[in-house]
Design an enzyme around this catalytic site. Sequence first.
Site, PDB file in Angstrom:
ATOM      1  N   TYR A 149       0.796  -1.223   0.000  1.00  0.00           N
ATOM      2  CA  TYR A 149       0.000   0.000   0.000  1.00  0.00           C
ATOM      3  C   TYR A 149       0.833   1.281   0.000  1.00  0.00           C
ATOM      4  O   TYR A 149       0.313   2.367   0.167  1.00  0.00           O
ATOM      5  CB  TYR A 149      -0.937   0.002   1.213  1.00  0.00           C
ATOM      6  CG  TYR A 149      -2.253   0.713   0.977  1.00  0.00           C
ATOM      7  CD1 TYR A 149      -3.287   0.077   0.291  1.00  0.00           C
ATOM      8  CD2 TYR A 149      -2.474   1.995   1.438  1.00  0.00           C
ATOM      9  CE1 TYR A 149      -4.500   0.711   0.072  1.00  0.00           C
ATOM     10  CE2 TYR A 149      -3.689   2.645   1.229  1.00  0.00           C
ATOM     11  CZ  TYR A 149      -4.690   1.993   0.551  1.00  0.00           C
ATOM     12  OH  TYR A 149      -5.890   2.635   0.335  1.00  0.00           O
ATOM     13  N   LYS A 156      -2.268   9.295  -0.411  1.00  0.00           N
ATOM     14  CA  LYS A 156      -3.370   9.715   0.456  1.00  0.00           C
ATOM     15  C   LYS A 156      -2.866  10.609   1.582  1.00  0.00           C
ATOM     16  O   LYS A 156      -3.555  11.555   2.002  1.00  0.00           O
ATOM     17  CB  LYS A 156      -4.096   8.496   1.022  1.00  0.00           C
ATOM     18  CG  LYS A 156      -4.852   7.673  -0.009  1.00  0.00           C
ATOM     19  CD  LYS A 156      -5.965   8.463  -0.665  1.00  0.00           C
ATOM     20  CE  LYS A 156      -6.857   7.588  -1.531  1.00  0.00           C
ATOM     21  NZ  LYS A 156      -7.927   8.358  -2.206  1.00  0.00           N
TER      22      LYS A 156
END
Length: 263
Positions: A149, A156
């Site tokens: 991720y 993000k």
Amino acid sequence: MSDSKVTLITGASRGIGRELAVRLGRDGGSVVVNYKKNAELAEETRKLVEQAGGRAITVAADVEIPEDIDRLFDAARDEYGRLDHFVNNAAASAFKPIMDLKLHHIDRSYAMNVRAFLLGAQRAVALMPEGGRIVTLSGYGSTRAYMTYAALGSAKAATEALVRSMAVEFAGRGINVNAVSGGLIESDSLDYFYNVPGMAPMSKVLSKIPKGRPGTVAEMAETVAFLLSPGAEYITGQTIVVDGGLSVAVPPYMEDMTPPLVP
């Protein structure tokens, strides 16, 4: 031009974006349904919004491409004359270990998730002369590290930093800016992530969530809708976490304990 609130939602043909579009339609809102390729799904969303009592148009635009972002906001301006809300929902990335990330994976992740949000916010603010709301969708990978991720999580994190800066800079314009960070939310994206070879089974991860289940797209949409509502007028620069307690739980986990500590 309708007096209803006008909301542009990127990636609104399915998932959280569609759920939010329909939710706003129930309030009589007008929605710009952005999609990249699947016109059929976008048209379904438009019909659902109108069946719920709102108005909607569909606009094909790839937010990885700056010119497409301009075309998207031009379409919103031409149809409604203004924006009240901009929801940055579309996202994409490569789920790979850091050493396997290629240049195109990194470029796409940042173009899709960071640049698109920044450019979209600039265009949105210009269409909000009387104030408005900006919300971006984030995820707990922005503050927690886990395998595959890194590209999306770091992107993000960057968007959440932009939220704080935008909140300060846009406050004088009457514009609130916030993020909604989801945990494990039942969606196509979650299925895609857990289909990565070698990924831990979802059942093991769910057992670590205090609420014991994944979240729903409706729960995410409801949180975004609240931030767009008058009741959230004094909330800006924040990241609201919707994860069933996942990000606050640490070892030893409740599931690993035995009586008399747990029944």
